[in-house]
Each structure stands twice: as C-alpha cells, then as structure tokens.
Motif scaffolding. Sequence first.
Motif, PDB file in Angstrom:
ATOM      1  N   SER A 372       0.845  -1.188   0.000  1.00 34.56           N
ATOM      2  CA  SER A 372       0.000   0.000   0.000  1.00 34.56           C
ATOM      3  C   SER A 372       0.885   1.244   0.000  1.00 34.56           C
ATOM      4  O   SER A 372       2.110   1.168   0.153  1.00 34.56           O
ATOM      5  N   LYS A 373       0.266   2.399  -0.156  1.00 32.80           N
ATOM      6  CA  LYS A 373       1.026   3.660  -0.121  1.00 32.80           C
ATOM      7  C   LYS A 373       1.732   3.829   1.217  1.00 32.80           C
ATOM      8  O   LYS A 373       2.900   4.235   1.275  1.00 32.80           O
ATOM      9  N   HIS A 374       1.036   3.510   2.300  1.00 31.24           N
ATOM     10  CA  HIS A 374       1.630   3.668   3.624  1.00 31.24           C
ATOM     11  C   HIS A 374       2.813   2.725   3.804  1.00 31.24           C
ATOM     12  O   HIS A 374       3.844   3.104   4.377  1.00 31.24           O
ATOM     13  N   GLU A 375       2.687   1.495   3.311  1.00 31.95           N
ATOM     14  CA  GLU A 375       3.774   0.527   3.446  1.00 31.95           C
ATOM     15  C   GLU A 375       4.994   0.952   2.631  1.00 31.95           C
ATOM     16  O   GLU A 375       6.133   0.804   3.082  1.00 31.95           O
ATOM     17  N   VAL A 376       4.764   1.487   1.429  1.00 23.66           N
ATOM     18  CA  VAL A 376       5.882   1.979   0.621  1.00 23.66           C
ATOM     19  C   VAL A 376       6.584   3.131   1.321  1.00 23.66           C
ATOM     20  O   VAL A 376       7.825   3.201   1.357  1.00 23.66           O
ATOM     21  N   LYS A 377       5.802   4.035   1.897  1.00 25.89           N
ATOM     22  CA  LYS A 377       6.406   5.147   2.646  1.00 25.89           C
ATOM     23  C   LYS A 377       7.236   4.627   3.816  1.00 25.89           C
ATOM     24  O   LYS A 377       8.357   5.099   4.065  1.00 25.89           O
ATOM     25  N   THR A 378       6.704   3.638   4.530  1.00 26.18           N
ATOM     26  CA  THR A 378       7.419   3.056   5.660  1.00 26.18           C
ATOM     27  C   THR A 378       8.749   2.450   5.212  1.00 26.18           C
ATOM     28  O   THR A 378       9.786   2.636   5.861  1.00 26.18           O
ATOM     29  N   ILE A 379       8.737   1.741   4.086  1.00 26.47           N
ATOM     30  CA  ILE A 379       9.935   1.054   3.603  1.00 26.47           C
ATOM     31  C   ILE A 379      10.985   2.045   3.104  1.00 26.47           C
ATOM     32  O   ILE A 379      12.154   1.994   3.504  1.00 26.47           O
ATOM     33  N   VAL A 380      10.574   2.963   2.234  1.00 29.25           N
ATOM     34  CA  VAL A 380      11.539   3.895   1.644  1.00 29.25           C
ATOM     35  C   VAL A 380      12.111   4.834   2.709  1.00 29.25           C
ATOM     36  O   VAL A 380      13.279   5.225   2.648  1.00 29.25           O
ATOM     37  N   SER A 381      11.307   5.163   3.704  1.00 31.59           N
ATOM     38  CA  SER A 381      11.797   6.044   4.769  1.00 31.59           C
ATOM     39  C   SER A 381      12.746   5.326   5.731  1.00 31.59           C
ATOM     40  O   SER A 381      13.349   5.957   6.601  1.00 31.59           O
ATOM     41  N   ARG A 382      12.911   4.015   5.591  1.00 30.52           N
ATOM     42  CA  ARG A 382      13.898   3.266   6.390  1.00 30.52           C
ATOM     43  C   ARG A 382      15.300   3.376   5.811  1.00 30.52           C
ATOM     44  O   ARG A 382      16.275   3.021   6.476  1.00 30.52           O
ATOM     45  N   VAL A 383      15.400   3.796   4.552  1.00 35.17           N
ATOM     46  CA  VAL A 383      16.686   3.783   3.854  1.00 35.17           C
ATOM     47  C   VAL A 383      17.639   4.786   4.494  1.00 35.17           C
ATOM     48  O   VAL A 383      17.340   5.981   4.587  1.00 35.17           O
ATOM     49  N   GLY A 384      18.803   4.299   4.930  1.00 33.70           N
ATOM     50  CA  GLY A 384      19.786   5.148   5.584  1.00 33.70           C
ATOM     51  C   GLY A 384      20.823   5.700   4.626  1.00 33.70           C
ATOM     52  O   GLY A 384      20.769   5.476   3.403  1.00 33.70           O
ATOM     53  N   GLU A 385      21.787   6.396   5.180  1.00 37.47           N
ATOM     54  CA  GLU A 385      22.835   7.018   4.389  1.00 37.47           C
ATOM     55  C   GLU A 385      23.660   5.961   3.655  1.00 37.47           C
ATOM     56  O   GLU A 385      24.044   4.940   4.221  1.00 37.47           O
ATOM     57  N   GLY A 386      23.905   6.215   2.371  1.00 38.09           N
ATOM     58  CA  GLY A 386      24.739   5.318   1.587  1.00 38.09           C
ATOM     59  C   GLY A 386      24.051   4.067   1.103  1.00 38.09           C
ATOM     60  O   GLY A 386      24.703   3.161   0.569  1.00 38.09           O
ATOM     61  N   SER A 387      22.736   3.972   1.233  1.00 43.46           N
ATOM     62  CA  SER A 387      21.989   2.803   0.758  1.00 43.46           C
ATOM     63  C   SER A 387      21.333   3.085  -0.585  1.00 43.46           C
ATOM     64  O   SER A 387      21.113   4.242  -0.961  1.00 43.46           O
ATOM     65  N   LYS A 388      21.043   2.014  -1.295  1.00 44.88           N
ATOM     66  CA  LYS A 388      20.289   2.092  -2.553  1.00 44.88           C
ATOM     67  C   LYS A 388      19.133   1.121  -2.446  1.00 44.88           C
ATOM     68  O   LYS A 388      19.311  -0.020  -1.997  1.00 44.88           O
ATOM     69  N   ILE A 389      17.921   1.556  -2.834  1.00 45.13           N
ATOM     70  CA  ILE A 389      16.753   0.686  -2.750  1.00 45.13           C
ATOM     71  C   ILE A 389      16.133   0.536  -4.130  1.00 45.13           C
ATOM     72  O   ILE A 389      16.013   1.510  -4.883  1.00 45.13           O
ATOM     73  N   VAL A 390      15.783  -0.687  -4.475  1.00 44.91           N
ATOM     74  CA  VAL A 390      15.168  -1.007  -5.757  1.00 44.91           C
ATOM     75  C   VAL A 390      13.844  -1.716  -5.482  1.00 44.91           C
ATOM     76  O   VAL A 390      13.812  -2.734  -4.778  1.00 44.91           O
ATOM     77  N   LEU A 391      12.759  -1.171  -6.010  1.00 45.30           N
ATOM     78  CA  LEU A 391      11.442  -1.783  -5.857  1.00 45.30           C
ATOM     79  C   LEU A 391      11.004  -2.344  -7.200  1.00 45.30           C
ATOM     80  O   LEU A 391      11.016  -1.639  -8.217  1.00 45.30           O
ATOM     81  N   VAL A 392      10.620  -3.617  -7.189  1.00 46.26           N
ATOM     82  CA  VAL A 392      10.334  -4.363  -8.405  1.00 46.26           C
ATOM     83  C   VAL A 392       8.915  -4.926  -8.319  1.00 46.26           C
ATOM     84  O   VAL A 392       8.492  -5.407  -7.261  1.00 46.26           O
ATOM     85  N   GLY A 393       8.180  -4.865  -9.420  1.00 41.98           N
ATOM     86  CA  GLY A 393       6.843  -5.454  -9.395  1.00 41.98           C
ATOM     87  C   GLY A 393       6.099  -5.291 -10.705  1.00 41.98           C
ATOM     88  O   GLY A 393       6.537  -4.603 -11.618  1.00 41.98           O
TER      89      GLY A 393
END
Length: 444
Positions: A372-393
């Motif tokens: 959901s939108k809230h879950e995506v916000k929760t996940i992306v806002s966990r990303v710390g300094e120097g990280s890269k996040i890739v969402l696939v679907g």
Amino acid sequence: MTKIFVLDTNVLLHDPNALFAFEQHEVVIPATVLEEIDSKKRLADEIGRNARTVSRLLDGLRTSGSLHKGVPLPNGGSLIVELNHRSFVKVQELFGEMTNDNRILAVALNYSIEQQQLEQPKSVVLVSKDVLVRVKGDVLGLQTEDYLSDRSVSSNDDLYTGHRVLHVHPSVIDQFYSYRFLSVNSLNVVLKLHPHEFVILKDEMGTSKSAILKVNVDCTRLEPLYLSNDQVWGITVRNAQQRMAIELLLNDDIPLVTLAGKAGTGKTLLTLAAGLLKVEDERKYKKLLIGRPVVPMGKDIGFLPGEKEEKLRPWMQPIYDNLEFLFDTKKAGDIDKILVGLSNIQVEALTYIRGRSIPGQFIIIDEAQNLSKHEVKTIVSRVGEGSKIVLVGDPAQIDHPYLDSASNGLTYLIERFKSEGLSGHVTLEKGERSQLAQIAADLL
C-alpha cells in the motif's frame, strides 16, 4: 449540485482519509460500516492500522457535534453516521438475506428514495471497491462508483514508463554520435522530460539508424549511457529496456530505482545480479537485503511450523530460485550453504522492517505492487545514508484485496518520484523467460 455519498467499509479500510475526499458533498457512513471497522481494529496488519485510524478520525469529529445528526467537515462538506439502518424491505425483495453488504445497500437505496420525493433531490452515490456491491447497486437502480481519489494514474496505460521513442531527422542522430550529447532544445519538439528518463532516437526516414540516450538530472541534455558492459554477474542484457534497467541499477548516484513489467521480463533477476555485483565484487555496499511482502496468490496455506527462516521459506522461494540460477547451483540445498558462507546477503520478509534504519545496503523489494502507499512510505523512509533501494513489481498482478493497478504503492511511488533527480524508473516490456512465458503474459 451537492451529492450524497454512501461509503462502503472497504473504502475506509483502503484509505481512512476518504472521509475528507468528497469536497463540499455529504458523506454518509452506515452503522454497519462502523461494526465492520470495529471488527478489524485489532488486526496487526495494514487493514487493522487503517481501521484504528478511521476510529480516531471519527472520534475527533465528535467534537464538532453529534455524528448521527451530522457534523461539518474541514473541506466544506458534512458527515453523518446513519444509525437506524433504514428499512431493509426494498433490498430484501431482491437479495433476501440481511448481510452487511445488503444492509449498506439498503441505506443507500432508502436515501435515494427519500431524495426522489423532494422538490430539489440530491444525487445519491454508493461508493465501494467491491465490484459485486456495485453490481447489486446497479440492479437496485442506484448510482455506484469505485473509489478513485487515491489513484496515482487513471489507468495502467497512463503509468510513467521511464522511456520514450522519438523519430527525428538522421542528422540529429549523427550530431549525437559526433558530440556525445544533445541539447533538449535541439530536438525542436516540446517535451516534458524527467530526470534519468531514457529516449530512443529513431530515424524518421525509416533506416536502422538509432541511439539510446538518457536525460540528465537538470533535464537540459540528453547524454549517452555510461555503462558499456552488457553482462552483469553472468547475466547478458537482451533488449533495450533491460539495458536501461542495468544503467539505473549500477548507477550509485541514483539511490531509488523502480522497475515494473510483466512476468518474465527479467526485473528480479537483473536486480539481484546488479546487487550481487555491487556487494560481492565492488564492495560498494556492505550488505544485500532482499525482501518481499507476505501476500499469498490464491488461498493462504495457513500457519507454518518451524523457526522464522522455515516459515518464511515458502514466501521467499522465488528469490531463492533466482539466486540458485545466478550461483549456478547443482543440488538442492546448495544455495543455503552459499548464503550461510556469504553473511552479507540477507533474505527477509517486510513484516520485520518497521522501525529499522538501513544504512550502506543494497535493498531489493520484490513484488512491490502488493504494498500500500503507507507501506511503501514506511519502507523507503527506512533507507539510511549510503543505501540504494530497488522496488520491483508488476502493477497488473495484484494479490492484495484492497489494491489495484492504479492505487498500489509501487504505482504511487513511480508517479510521485518521476520528477526527482535521485530516482529512476523503467518499465520492461519484452519477456525473456521463455517464448511460452511471453505468450502467456500477453494472452492470459
């Protein structure tokens, strides 16, 4: 003219802020909806969270007056909680049993009948995300609608693809190969380009002359792709969109990447290959974290025995399948031994990500269309300094009961971040798993 909107339970469980989404119109919540929300508020998932949010919002509105008499809303409309369920006789003649859905239909129907008897009647609209409730409402002569206010795009065809094709004079392509860049103004067309968007130039004269370019962060220039290697961790790129995906995946200056596409287009495999290259070979990130939502396709298999790793294995098996292919394992269980030796690769369910801070990691979120939108916000806002996040679907394959191709978290993220310089997106179009898989994705 002011309308009366009767809300089904699933609308509020999907988006608690739907209470405020109808501008100056009247919003009616049947008492049955309150009962159903109350039954969900103890759940520990997204539905339970939304049920508790709705409860708090309604409690806050009580300070403005009595809910069953009607209270004003901040947007100029009003809200009323219908307590007497209205007469069920009209609905019972057609559908018989007094189910919760039928009780909600009865409220909408009786409101409609009452309005028709007035000199200046208001339109009554039943809003539900349940297709069959809308069908029943149509049978009863009611005006029914899906809840569309939270949709990022009007349809899946409008979703930002991250690439486009332009037919230009061959001299423009020659100019690019001569100077290794093109000014956006030199194209002589009005374009709304986005950072890191890919542009395929083709000869308008019909020859095979072409070029693949990428828009820079400022959207002022078209530049060449910087990565010339078509092989990543043993995986060979097979088409233009996969080439674009690798460009984004291996670019350390783009911390957020989204990949969409039908089954078999290579989204997960390419992402895992890029993650292994960055973590194992280049040591750019200290850990590869792979997660996916625990949402079943079809009937749930119920509770599973064993430790956490044993319980998660069936949900994570698609990830392990891709890892077995990348590591070229020969026997069952070999991948487990490899992952034990490589302590910097972690496969995790998203259930355990809340509250974490994740710095210096390459993070892969598979099946992100079930978020959901809230879950995506929760996940992306966990990303710390120097990280890269890739969402696939694949936005066309939704297993979540309250999401669709236009309202899921992946679509929402793609649309909201398409103009941001720290993100990039590509929709993969051509299936490469097998000829059968491609035909199945197109026809079924």
